[in-house]
Design a protein around this motif. Structure first.
Motif, PDB file in Angstrom:
ATOM      1  N   VAL A 126      -4.785 -42.144  11.147  1.00 59.39           N
ATOM      2  CA  VAL A 126      -4.937 -43.592  10.988  1.00 59.39           C
ATOM      3  C   VAL A 126      -5.757 -44.110  12.165  1.00 59.39           C
ATOM      4  O   VAL A 126      -5.369 -43.916  13.335  1.00 59.39           O
ATOM      5  N   ASP A 127      -6.904 -44.736  11.877  1.00 64.20           N
ATOM      6  CA  ASP A 127      -7.775 -45.315  12.920  1.00 64.20           C
ATOM      7  C   ASP A 127      -8.095 -44.294  14.013  1.00 64.20           C
ATOM      8  O   ASP A 127      -8.064 -44.600  15.211  1.00 64.20           O
ATOM      9  N   GLY A 128      -8.402 -43.067  13.586  1.00 58.35           N
ATOM     10  CA  GLY A 128      -8.843 -42.058  14.537  1.00 58.35           C
ATOM     11  C   GLY A 128      -7.731 -41.354  15.289  1.00 58.35           C
ATOM     12  O   GLY A 128      -8.002 -40.493  16.132  1.00 58.35           O
ATOM     13  N   GLU A 129      -6.471 -41.692  14.995  1.00 60.18           N
ATOM     14  CA  GLU A 129      -5.344 -41.083  15.698  1.00 60.18           C
ATOM     15  C   GLU A 129      -4.459 -40.319  14.718  1.00 60.18           C
ATOM     16  O   GLU A 129      -4.170 -40.794  13.623  1.00 60.18           O
ATOM     17  N   GLU A 130      -4.015 -39.123  15.131  1.00 62.07           N
ATOM     18  CA  GLU A 130      -3.046 -38.384  14.323  1.00 62.07           C
ATOM     19  C   GLU A 130      -1.699 -39.089  14.380  1.00 62.07           C
ATOM     20  O   GLU A 130      -1.252 -39.528  15.448  1.00 62.07           O
ATOM     21  N   VAL A 131      -1.043 -39.233  13.211  1.00 61.87           N
ATOM     22  CA  VAL A 131       0.286 -39.834  13.142  1.00 61.87           C
ATOM     23  C   VAL A 131       1.194 -38.913  12.335  1.00 61.87           C
ATOM     24  O   VAL A 131       0.723 -38.029  11.607  1.00 61.87           O
ATOM     25  N   GLN A 132       2.497 -39.131  12.456  1.00 60.25           N
ATOM     26  CA  GLN A 132       3.461 -38.292  11.757  1.00 60.25           C
ATOM     27  C   GLN A 132       3.886 -38.875  10.416  1.00 60.25           C
ATOM     28  O   GLN A 132       4.405 -38.159   9.563  1.00 60.25           O
ATOM     29  N   SER A 133       3.668 -40.195  10.231  1.00 57.99           N
ATOM     30  CA  SER A 133       4.042 -40.815   8.958  1.00 57.99           C
ATOM     31  C   SER A 133       3.184 -42.048   8.702  1.00 57.99           C
ATOM     32  O   SER A 133       2.643 -42.649   9.643  1.00 57.99           O
TER      33      SER A 133
END
Length: 574
Positions: free
Chosen positions: A171-178
């Protein structure tokens, strides 16, 4: 051109939309030579109307701001609009630079174009920097995921559904977990039936459903070699890394794309058979709705050649040849005669798609047999560059819908002209002949009526300091006849004179001013006379010294406006 027309219409007092009426006049005049004007009339009028209304709002706002700016500069004794101010009008309010320059020039101002261009360049650099920053961050996050989980397994050759596990979310260039509704995100699975855009074929759309949510896939791309990325948003619930999910491609859309892709291969083969082996593919686009194919050719295809291409492709479709795919070394594939896309880089192992005599290197999805394409129709063949032609075509459901629309149009036209579809062409030919005769008769009647009025007007000429002046209201069906009438009166006077004719229409008054060339040297100017009389009518006017036009909407002032003419002539000569 449209925007300039809107502005000048406003200057003439036309506050309501008028371009659609003008378009109807042009369509009616030219549809005999350009039939598409008639068939596309509704679309043309709709686009014109939307553009006129949209720009009308922009024009009102921009004119108000520009007027304030010019007044402010005038009070400060400045005559140049700063480029930053002109760019602000353009960037914030959509007011074109050309219009700013035109209005400024009319009031004795100029625009600092150099600083405008610098402001434009700075804005473009800011926009690129923001876009590049987000893209770089996405690419870095995706590169980390690819390094960690490896390439995505593609299941799409076997079907349009599949089970998988979520291995990455961005999301928006960042890895997220959910991710949760309604977040937009990039979803990476360990395996997917979604085809990533490549080789001219667009990416698949569909859904990724997990135990607690649904992700709507709007597009599928392969930004990094080996990694298939699903772009979209969460429509229900939430999705987490590690979730087991079911992927489902929109099947009908995929089938339409497959038909168009297989049809593209047959088109390539048909063109090479017709034009020769020197014909090479230079690009393609395969969508659900249509296909587009670019190829080398020094000349356009004739209607007969296009018909041959369509006939050959449809013969191959009816033959229902099976579509075979095989993986082999690139060198071996080239020795089999498989066609490769010019300039494309291939891996050592390539996928060869064969159908009948067609054989190409291709990673796209295809029909199981050519008969599944159903139908092929070339819609358009055009030039896109020197030596490069483009064919746009339809297949399958798109081709069927196209034929139904064309058939309905023919039936509707036949009913309108009271004939059968089979005799429509002959009936239209007869109607065009009748229309041509009627137009000539009307034009002759208008000329004769104009000549009779011209003779009467000559007799009513009044002398002003030795110059015959005709200032009168006339009956003219349109501005063209009004201009011709002005020339008739000038020629019939027999000596140098001034003619000002006014014709009243439902929504305006039109002016035609003619000044004999011999009088322009004595200070008389048709454009200035048209401007003064038009202003009295609440509008404007202008033109050359010998001939000018004008008009306005204040019909109540018509008599007073024409009465100005004798004074204007007297003052100019005196």
């Amino acid at each position: 051109v449209l925007r300039r027309a809107v502005r000048h219409g406003k200057l003439l007092g036309l506050d309501k939309p008028f371009l659609t009426e003008a378009a109807d006049t042009v369509i009616n005049l030219m549809r005999g030579h350009y039939t598409e004007l008639g068939t596309q009339r509704d679309r043309i009028v709709e686009i014109l109307s939307l553009e006129e209304k949209k720009f009308g709002q922009t024009l009102n706002t921009g004119l108000s701001l520009l007027t304030e700016l010019l007044e402010h500069l005038r009070q400060r004794g400045q005559s140049t609009i700063p480029g930053e101010e002109a760019f602000k009008l353009y960037d914030t309010h959509g007011f074109p630079l050309e219009l700013t320059q035109e209005i400024a020039a009319e009031q004795g101002f100029q625009v600092d174009v150099a600083s405008f261009e610098q402001a434009m360049l700075r804005q473009q650099e800011r926009s690129r920097a923001a876009s590049t920053f987000t893209q770089v961050r996405d690419d870095q996050a995706l590169a980390d995921i690819l390094k960690r989980v490896g390439p995505t397994e593609f299941l799409g050759y076997q079907g349009v559904t599949g089970s998988a596990r979520v291995v990455g979310l961005v999301v928006d260039g960042e890895e997220v977990q959910s991710i949760s509704a309604p977040q937009r995100a990039l979803v990476i699975l360990d395996a997917t039936p979604f085809y990533a855009e490549s080789g001219g074929q667009v990416g698949d759309q569909g859904t990724i459903s997990g135990p607690m949510g649904v992700f709507q896939v709007a597009d599928t791309q392969r930004p990094l070699k080996g990694l298939i990325v699903h772009y979209g948003e969460v429509s229900e619930g939430y999705t987490r890394v590690g979730d087991s999910v079911q992927s489902s491609v929109i099947s009908q859309r995929r089938e339409d794309i497959m038909r168009n892709h297989s049809a593209t291969h047959l088109l390539h083969k048909a063109l090479r058979d017709l034009l020769g082996p020197q014909t090479e593919q230079r690009g393609s686009l395969v969508e659900a709705e249509r296909l587009r194919f670019d190829f080398t050719s020094a000349r356009p295809l004739t209607p007969s050649e296009l018909a041959q291409v369509d006939e050959q492709i449809n013969r191959w479709i009816r033959a229902n040849s099976p579509v075979h795919t095989s993986i082999m070394p690139l060198e071996e594939a080239m020795t089999t005669g498989a066609m490769a896309l010019f300039g494309e880089k291939y891996d050592e192992q390539v996928r060869v798609v064969s159908m009948g005599d067609s054989r190409e290197l291709c990673g796209g999805t295809h029909c199981a047999a050519t008969g599944q394409i159903g139908l092929y129709i070339t819609v358009q063949e055009t030039s896109i560059a020197a030596g490069i032609r483009r064919i746009e075509a339809l297949s399958g459901r798109g081709a069927e819908a196209y034929l139904r629309r064309r058939s309905a149009q023919v039936d509707a036209l036949a009913a309108q002209v009271q004939t059968q579809p089979e005799t429509l062409s002959e009936r239209v030919g007869h109607l065009l002949q009748e229309l041509s005769v009627a137009r000539r008769q009307v034009a002759q009647f208008q000329r004769e009526a104009a000549q009779r009025q011209a003779e009467t007007l000559v007799e009513s000429a009044q002398e002003v300091v030795g110059v015959p002046v005709v200032a009168a209201t006339v009956s003219a069906p349109d501005d063209k006849v009004l201009r011709e009438m002005g020339e008739m009166v000038r020629d019939k006077l027999g000596r140098p004179g001034v003619i000002v004719l006014a014709a009243s229409y439902p929504d305006r008054v039109s002016l035609q001013v003619n000044v004999s060339p011999e009088l322009t040297g004595r200070g008389l100017h048709a454009g200035k006379i048209a401007g003064a009389v038009g202003q009295r009518l609440g509008g404007k006017g202008g033109g050359r010294p010998e001939a000018a036009q004008g008009g306005g909407k204040n019909k109540a002032e018509l008599g007073a406006a024409l009465a100005l003419v004798k004074k204007l002539v007297g003052d100019a000569i005196a």
